[in-house]
Design a protein around this motif. Sequence first.
Motif, mmCIF file in Angstrom:
data_model
loop_
_atom_site.group_PDB
_atom_site.id
_atom_site.type_symbol
_atom_site.label_atom_id
_atom_site.label_comp_id
_atom_site.label_asym_id
_atom_site.label_seq_id
_atom_site.Cartn_x
_atom_site.Cartn_y
_atom_site.Cartn_z
ATOM 1 N N LEU A 1 0.833 -1.210 0.000
ATOM 2 C CA LEU A 1 0.000 0.000 0.000
ATOM 3 C C LEU A 1 0.862 1.253 0.000
ATOM 4 O O LEU A 1 0.556 2.249 -0.657
ATOM 5 N N LEU A 2 1.956 1.164 0.749
ATOM 6 C CA LEU A 2 2.867 2.325 0.800
ATOM 7 C C LEU A 2 3.384 2.635 -0.608
ATOM 8 O O LEU A 2 3.356 3.786 -1.050
ATOM 9 N N MET A 3 3.831 1.585 -1.294
ATOM 10 C CA MET A 3 4.398 1.792 -2.624
ATOM 11 C C MET A 3 3.355 2.389 -3.567
ATOM 12 O O MET A 3 3.638 3.247 -4.385
ATOM 13 N N ASP A 4 2.141 1.893 -3.392
ATOM 14 C CA ASP A 4 1.045 2.396 -4.225
ATOM 15 C C ASP A 4 0.822 3.893 -3.979
ATOM 16 O O ASP A 4 0.719 4.693 -4.902
ATOM 17 N N ARG A 5 0.765 4.250 -2.700
ATOM 18 C CA ARG A 5 0.529 5.656 -2.357
ATOM 19 C C ARG A 5 1.716 6.525 -2.757
ATOM 20 O O ARG A 5 1.537 7.662 -3.198
ATOM 21 N N LEU A 6 2.877 5.949 -2.621
ATOM 22 C CA LEU A 6 4.084 6.697 -2.976
ATOM 23 C C LEU A 6 4.105 6.990 -4.486
ATOM 24 O O LEU A 6 4.453 8.085 -4.919
ATOM 25 N N GLU A 7 3.650 6.010 -5.202
ATOM 26 C CA GLU A 7 3.543 6.161 -6.663
ATOM 27 C C GLU A 7 2.676 7.372 -6.989
ATOM 28 O O GLU A 7 3.038 8.231 -7.791
ATOM 29 N N HIS A 8 1.499 7.409 -6.353
ATOM 30 C CA HIS A 8 0.564 8.518 -6.602
ATOM 31 C C HIS A 8 1.160 9.842 -6.176
ATOM 32 O O HIS A 8 1.055 10.847 -6.873
ATOM 33 N N ALA A 9 1.769 9.807 -4.975
ATOM 34 C CA ALA A 9 2.290 11.059 -4.407
ATOM 35 C C ALA A 9 3.403 11.619 -5.288
ATOM 36 O O ALA A 9 3.416 12.823 -5.574
#
Length: 890
Positions: free
Chosen positions: A465-473
């Motif tokens: 989930l972190l990687m996913d959010r980091l991608e967006h951010a």
Amino acid sequence: MSMLANRNRMVAGTVGLVGIFLLALTLAAAALLWTTRQTALADSEEQEVRFVSGAVAALNRSLLGVDVLLASMDSLLGLSGLVQEWIDEDNASRLIRGVTEQSLIVRYVALVDPNGRVVASSHASGSGLQVNLPDGFLSETMSQPVSTLTISAPVVSFASSERVLYLARYIKMADASKMLAVAQVEIPVLTSIVIQGVDISGLEVTLERADGQLLASVPNQERLLGTRLPPFTGIHQGATQATRMATRLTGAPGIVVTRPVLYQDMLISASIPEAAALDEWRTQRDFIISVSLVFTAMILAAAGFAIWYMQRLQHARLGIAHSKNTLDQALESMVSGFVLLNAEHQLVSWNQRFLEFYPWLASCVQPLLPFEAVLNASAMDQFPQLDEEQRRQWIQRHMTQLLNAQGTHEQALPSGKAIQITVRRTPEGGRVIVYQDVTVLREAMVEIEKLAFYDALTHLPNRRLLMDRLEHATASNARSGRYGALLFLDLDHFKVLNDSLGHDIGDLLLQQVAQRLKTCMRAEDTVARLGGDEFVVMLEDLSSRSVEAAAMARHIGEKILEALNQPYQLAAHKYHSTPSVGVTLFGATALSSADLLKQADIAMYEVKAHGRNDLCFFDPQMQATINARAQLERDLHAALKNNEFELYYQPQYTLQGQVVGAEVLIRWHHPERGMVSPIEFISVAEESELIMHIGQWVLRTACEQLAAWRTQPAASALQLSVNLSARQLQQREIVAQVLSILEETGAPTHLLKLELTESTVLVNVDESIAKMGQLKAQGVHFSVDDFGTGHSSLAYLTQLPLDQLKIDQSFVRNIGLKPTDGVIVQTIIGMARNLGLEVIAEGVETQLQQEFLAEHGCTLYQGYLFCKPVPLTAFTTLLAQTQQPDAITQ
Ligand SMILES: Nc1nc2c(ncn2[C@@H]2O[C@H](COP(=O)(O)OP(=O)(O)OP(=O)(O)O)[C@@H](O)[C@H]2O)c(=O)[nH]1
């Protein structure tokens, strides 16, 4: 059971109905038979009556002819003037022959003397032929008191051997003796006269005397002729009606009509045996019976068919009932709720499960209830606060959703259940709605998502989930040009804890660390656990300036360090743990999430390498900058504590060169670096709480000075301008703070002038206006600094409780150089005048500038042309050298 009884009732009813039909048919047939029979008999009677009338008339006519013939003998032969002996027998015979030949029915006529001798006759032999009259006939005829026609019994003719009747009457001679005129009539001739060619089936005709002696009959009954038939008794012989009795000849039951003939007690009877009379009727009868039988057969067949059909129907009904029963059972055993609507959207069917989902509907559902009423009941129960119009709209919305829905949608019930609703259109235009409880499924999905994206131990987002959010951010920051930061945390010596106190205690620490991390963060930040004792904090959208973003990241990092440094209570153990934090910024350059994480990890190892429990940036230059800023902050803290700040005063002049006040400006005497410019440290201070403390120090120091000047005539009227930063103005307690400083120092309120920049006020306009209004009410003055550099200030200018506009030095500097700035300066001055505000120009450095300003109405000045900011002692000296204006009144 009731269906069976019903069926039996119907069969019994049909049988009864058939019975009634058959009875009616039988009665009708019987009535028809009887009527036709009566009609047939009546027809026969009528025929007989008509026949007998005709026969009697014909016989009467014939007998009368014979009678006349016999009577005419007297005149023909002149007998009344003769005696027997005078009779010319031959001549008489010739005369008799002559008249006899004219008669159609008489074959033989004779004149017979009382002794029975033929005196003359129509026969060729004349008197030669004797006539065989029946016994007594002669004497009986002769003995009549008056000569009348007498008819004999049938006898066999002497000449033809035919059965004949003799008809006779006497004729009186001149000597009163009597002669007998006899005519012989053959019975067949007589019967043919009677029959008149009529052909009636079975007809029996008799010519008989009243005593029953048969004289002639049709059909001829040789052996009965002359015998006596049973006489008619009790029957009026002249009656025209027929009598039911035995026929005269055969004695069979029949219809008998009798009529008297004119002569000698004779009558004619006609008999028709019933059997013959009913001959034709029998055909009718057979036809009626056949038709009735056909009808009966048809009725029975119809009844049979009806019973068979009813049984079939019953069978089918039973089948349907059975199917319905099975369907009902199936619906009731469904785990899903079920509702069937007809084309008018009325309830047709539903099951118990549906009512279990929507228990408030149990009391209202009924067949053919419009589904709108169902929705209304739901709205009333679930949303009692809705008014009628809102409820109508709610129903309308759900109705539209239902009618347009194809497929599934979900509904959350107040009970917490998640219901999946599937709507299907039926071919008739109705709807089948299936309600499925998907609560468990949803919970499972949430659980699955949790397992997939969250760490089971800490419930923090996991690496995925972190990687996913980091991608967006990173993508979004790359677009907006703003910076975010990634903080990589690893607990120090966690292994030792695990090894010494056990894994469970280690888990407790991880959970508490997670908890503390969450409390340090804003809602929009992400705290994730990568695994083991590694956590990552992602801070989004910090600032558009990297240094500022780094400073903010450092602040948060330090907050985390402090939070995680607090002692832990792990079951019965008190424990102290520290983290190592590596930080990297993201935004400007588009790095992959994995690379960013690696950078933060590297930075974290840097911390580990340098002794742990610290924070380190990945970028060495950034680290250096951050370190410097951190040092500056530490130094500022120390400066406040060690009183390293000093106020400088920049005098403000009138056109006439008088000093009316000064702007106070902070200076920092750094113990090592010497004088540090405010440009360098104010921006750092503004990023933390330090600005409050520094601001307060400035305000308090200025107020103390104002209070000190009260007793010095040369300075008692001077106003001091103090800059107020945006953060200070945004403080909730700023008004109280300023007022309490004024009170504590005893400074005259009206001599304090707070300088705000346009942007300071515009952060929160309404609140700023309210706060300024409160201070203004206490006498504090306000000046807008840097006026003209903002863009939207004009709209609020009239609302702010201002006293002064300060023309920004950037415009002043360009006077004579940039015509547009000259125009702006003129505009500001004009505007200030219109609003009744003072106007002061800052940064006046040349005579030209001052003259331009003076020419356009600016009356107050501040700048190097007059004096640069000076320490208090220099300012006091300056005051002594310049002439002061009258004290400024409140
Ligand atoms: N209690 C607990 N321990 C875990 C879990 N996952 C990993 N660990 C342990 O966490 C420890 C991680 O230690 P490290 O970070 O490599 O080393 P450390 O002792 O923290 O030393 P430094 O990081 O160099 O300060 C290992 O002992 C792992 O077995 C977990 O879910 N629960």
